[in-house]
Motif scaffolding. Structure first.
Motif, PDB file in Angstrom:
ATOM      1  N   ASN A  70       0.832  -1.199   0.000  1.00  0.00           N
ATOM      2  CA  ASN A  70       0.000   0.000   0.000  1.00  0.00           C
ATOM      3  C   ASN A  70       0.870   1.253   0.000  1.00  0.00           C
ATOM      4  O   ASN A  70       0.629   2.183  -0.768  1.00  0.00           O
ATOM      5  N   GLY A  71       1.888   1.270   0.848  1.00  0.00           N
ATOM      6  CA  GLY A  71       2.789   2.416   0.891  1.00  0.00           C
ATOM      7  C   GLY A  71       3.509   2.626  -0.436  1.00  0.00           C
ATOM      8  O   GLY A  71       3.661   3.756  -0.902  1.00  0.00           O
ATOM      9  N   GLN A  72       3.937   1.528  -1.053  1.00  0.00           N
ATOM     10  CA  GLN A  72       4.619   1.640  -2.342  1.00  0.00           C
ATOM     11  C   GLN A  72       3.676   2.170  -3.416  1.00  0.00           C
ATOM     12  O   GLN A  72       4.047   3.045  -4.209  1.00  0.00           O
ATOM     13  N   PHE A  73       2.453   1.648  -3.460  1.00  0.00           N
ATOM     14  CA  PHE A  73       1.489   2.132  -4.450  1.00  0.00           C
ATOM     15  C   PHE A  73       1.126   3.590  -4.205  1.00  0.00           C
ATOM     16  O   PHE A  73       0.973   4.363  -5.157  1.00  0.00           O
ATOM     17  N   LEU A  74       0.993   3.988  -2.943  1.00  0.00           N
ATOM     18  CA  LEU A  74       0.687   5.390  -2.650  1.00  0.00           C
ATOM     19  C   LEU A  74       1.819   6.305  -3.110  1.00  0.00           C
ATOM     20  O   LEU A  74       1.565   7.385  -3.648  1.00  0.00           O
ATOM     21  N   GLN A  75       3.060   5.878  -2.922  1.00  0.00           N
ATOM     22  CA  GLN A  75       4.196   6.687  -3.367  1.00  0.00           C
ATOM     23  C   GLN A  75       4.178   6.828  -4.893  1.00  0.00           C
ATOM     24  O   GLN A  75       4.360   7.928  -5.425  1.00  0.00           O
ATOM     25  N   VAL A  76       3.947   5.726  -5.606  1.00  0.00           N
ATOM     26  CA  VAL A  76       3.870   5.780  -7.064  1.00  0.00           C
ATOM     27  C   VAL A  76       2.710   6.692  -7.486  1.00  0.00           C
ATOM     28  O   VAL A  76       2.859   7.538  -8.380  1.00  0.00           O
ATOM     29  N   ALA A  77       1.555   6.525  -6.832  1.00  0.00           N
ATOM     30  CA  ALA A  77       0.382   7.324  -7.187  1.00  0.00           C
ATOM     31  C   ALA A  77       0.635   8.810  -6.964  1.00  0.00           C
ATOM     32  O   ALA A  77       0.236   9.643  -7.785  1.00  0.00           O
ATOM     33  N   GLU A  78       1.299   9.158  -5.868  1.00  0.00           N
ATOM     34  CA  GLU A  78       1.612  10.574  -5.618  1.00  0.00           C
ATOM     35  C   GLU A  78       2.494  11.133  -6.730  1.00  0.00           C
ATOM     36  O   GLU A  78       2.272  12.238  -7.211  1.00  0.00           O
ATOM     37  N   GLU A  79       3.488  10.350  -7.145  1.00  0.00           N
ATOM     38  CA  GLU A  79       4.390  10.806  -8.202  1.00  0.00           C
ATOM     39  C   GLU A  79       3.665  10.954  -9.535  1.00  0.00           C
ATOM     40  O   GLU A  79       3.933  11.890 -10.289  1.00  0.00           O
ATOM     41  N   LEU A  80       2.736  10.036  -9.825  1.00  0.00           N
ATOM     42  CA  LEU A  80       1.982  10.113 -11.075  1.00  0.00           C
ATOM     43  C   LEU A  80       0.975  11.264 -11.054  1.00  0.00           C
ATOM     44  O   LEU A  80       0.741  11.909 -12.076  1.00  0.00           O
ATOM     45  N   ALA A  81       0.372  11.520  -9.901  1.00  0.00           N
ATOM     46  CA  ALA A  81      -0.682  12.532  -9.798  1.00  0.00           C
ATOM     47  C   ALA A  81      -0.132  13.957  -9.725  1.00  0.00           C
ATOM     48  O   ALA A  81      -0.796  14.898 -10.189  1.00  0.00           O
ATOM     49  N   LEU A  84       6.115  -1.922 -15.031  1.00  0.00           N
ATOM     50  CA  LEU A  84       5.820  -2.904 -13.983  1.00  0.00           C
ATOM     51  C   LEU A  84       5.486  -4.261 -14.589  1.00  0.00           C
ATOM     52  O   LEU A  84       6.011  -5.288 -14.153  1.00  0.00           O
ATOM     53  N   VAL A  85       4.625  -4.269 -15.601  1.00  0.00           N
ATOM     54  CA  VAL A  85       4.268  -5.539 -16.243  1.00  0.00           C
ATOM     55  C   VAL A  85       5.487  -6.118 -16.957  1.00  0.00           C
ATOM     56  O   VAL A  85       5.685  -7.340 -16.976  1.00  0.00           O
ATOM     57  N   GLY A  86       6.338  -5.273 -17.494  1.00  0.00           N
ATOM     58  CA  GLY A  86       7.576  -5.751 -18.094  1.00  0.00           C
ATOM     59  C   GLY A  86       8.482  -6.409 -17.060  1.00  0.00           C
ATOM     60  O   GLY A  86       9.138  -7.415 -17.345  1.00  0.00           O
ATOM     61  N   GLY A 110       6.252  -9.634 -15.916  1.00  0.00           N
ATOM     62  CA  GLY A 110       5.723 -10.496 -16.964  1.00  0.00           C
ATOM     63  C   GLY A 110       4.201 -10.466 -16.858  1.00  0.00           C
ATOM     64  O   GLY A 110       3.648 -10.398 -15.748  1.00  0.00           O
ATOM     65  N   ALA A 111       3.532 -10.504 -17.990  1.00  0.00           N
ATOM     66  CA  ALA A 111       2.071 -10.368 -17.998  1.00  0.00           C
ATOM     67  C   ALA A 111       1.391 -11.481 -17.209  1.00  0.00           C
ATOM     68  O   ALA A 111       0.436 -11.231 -16.459  1.00  0.00           O
ATOM     69  N   GLU A 112       1.857 -12.703 -17.346  1.00  0.00           N
ATOM     70  CA  GLU A 112       1.213 -13.825 -16.642  1.00  0.00           C
ATOM     71  C   GLU A 112       1.352 -13.695 -15.130  1.00  0.00           C
ATOM     72  O   GLU A 112       0.387 -13.888 -14.390  1.00  0.00           O
ATOM     73  N   ASP A 113       2.542 -13.343 -14.654  1.00  0.00           N
ATOM     74  CA  ASP A 113       2.719 -13.146 -13.211  1.00  0.00           C
ATOM     75  C   ASP A 113       1.901 -11.956 -12.711  1.00  0.00           C
ATOM     76  O   ASP A 113       1.356 -11.994 -11.603  1.00  0.00           O
ATOM     77  N   ALA A 114       1.814 -10.897 -13.497  1.00  0.00           N
ATOM     78  CA  ALA A 114       1.003  -9.739 -13.098  1.00  0.00           C
ATOM     79  C   ALA A 114      -0.458 -10.155 -12.954  1.00  0.00           C
ATOM     80  O   ALA A 114      -1.131  -9.759 -12.002  1.00  0.00           O
ATOM     81  N   ARG A 115      -0.950 -10.970 -13.887  1.00  0.00           N
ATOM     82  CA  ARG A 115      -2.335 -11.468 -13.778  1.00  0.00           C
ATOM     83  C   ARG A 115      -2.525 -12.322 -12.525  1.00  0.00           C
ATOM     84  O   ARG A 115      -3.524 -12.198 -11.833  1.00  0.00           O
ATOM     85  N   GLU A 137       2.925   4.471 -18.839  1.00  0.00           N
ATOM     86  CA  GLU A 137       4.371   4.211 -18.885  1.00  0.00           C
ATOM     87  C   GLU A 137       4.792   3.363 -17.690  1.00  0.00           C
ATOM     88  O   GLU A 137       5.546   2.397 -17.826  1.00  0.00           O
ATOM     89  N   PHE A 138       4.282   3.700 -16.500  1.00  0.00           N
ATOM     90  CA  PHE A 138       4.640   2.924 -15.318  1.00  0.00           C
ATOM     91  C   PHE A 138       4.041   1.524 -15.390  1.00  0.00           C
ATOM     92  O   PHE A 138       4.694   0.536 -15.017  1.00  0.00           O
ATOM     93  N   ALA A 139       2.803   1.414 -15.879  1.00  0.00           N
ATOM     94  CA  ALA A 139       2.170   0.101 -16.030  1.00  0.00           C
ATOM     95  C   ALA A 139       3.001  -0.791 -16.950  1.00  0.00           C
ATOM     96  O   ALA A 139       3.226  -1.977 -16.650  1.00  0.00           O
TER      97      ALA A 139
END
Length: 148
Positions: free
Chosen positions: A19-30, A118-120, A123-128, A113-115
């Motif tokens: 959650n903390g990592q996603f919030l940090q990414v979201a703050e940077e994107l927003a 991250l998926v790169g 890998g798409a299968e692991d992300a799913r 770009e971040f998506a």
């Protein structure tokens, strides 16, 4: 501690860190769009359809009071507006204004770009699989009354 107790602790600590990592990414994107991660979260909840504050809180896993505070700020800044709710006289519906939609649209290129990165990395299968596992965990917590 039992194995189930250790697993619960590990899941919770992992979720808190994530959650903390996603919030940090979201703050940077927003930030370049002039919004915060929390504003983005609330605006994102009402992009498809207007919702009452309580509905946004349920959908986003936030408190009603926290959503109310953010919704009022979004309205004050012209990024959202309240509309009458035919289903409930006092619980108005929140919807984004054109300015709110434009702010979210400014986030989209960085988000994509971040998506892709991250998926790169995963890998798409692991992300799913990660997504499916998170959805299963969330559904299990819902069935158990969110841990109570």
């Amino acid at each position: 501690m039992s194995e189930s107790g250790e697993l619960l602790s590990g899941l919770a600590l992992g979720a808190f860190r994530l959650n903390g990592q996603f919030l940090q990414v979201a703050e940077e994107l927003a930030r370049p769009a002039g919004v915060t991660a929390a504003w983005w979260q609330v605006l994102g909840a009402v992009l498809r359809e207007p919702l009452p504050v309580a509905g946004i809180a349920r959908a986003m896993g936030m408190t009603r009071q926290g959503v109310q505070r953010i919704a009022d700020l979004l309205v004050e800044r012209g990024l959202a507006e309240y509309r009458p709710n035919p289903a409930h006289r006092r619980a108005k519906l929140l919807q984004p204004t054109q300015a709110g939609r434009e702010a979210i649209a400014r986030i989209d290129p960085g988000h994509q770009e971040f998506a892709d990165r991250l998926v790169g990395e995963l890998g798409a299968e692991d992300a799913r699989r990660c997504l499916e596992t998170l959805q299963r965990l969330s559904a299990a917590l819902d069935r158990l009354g969110q841990g109570s």
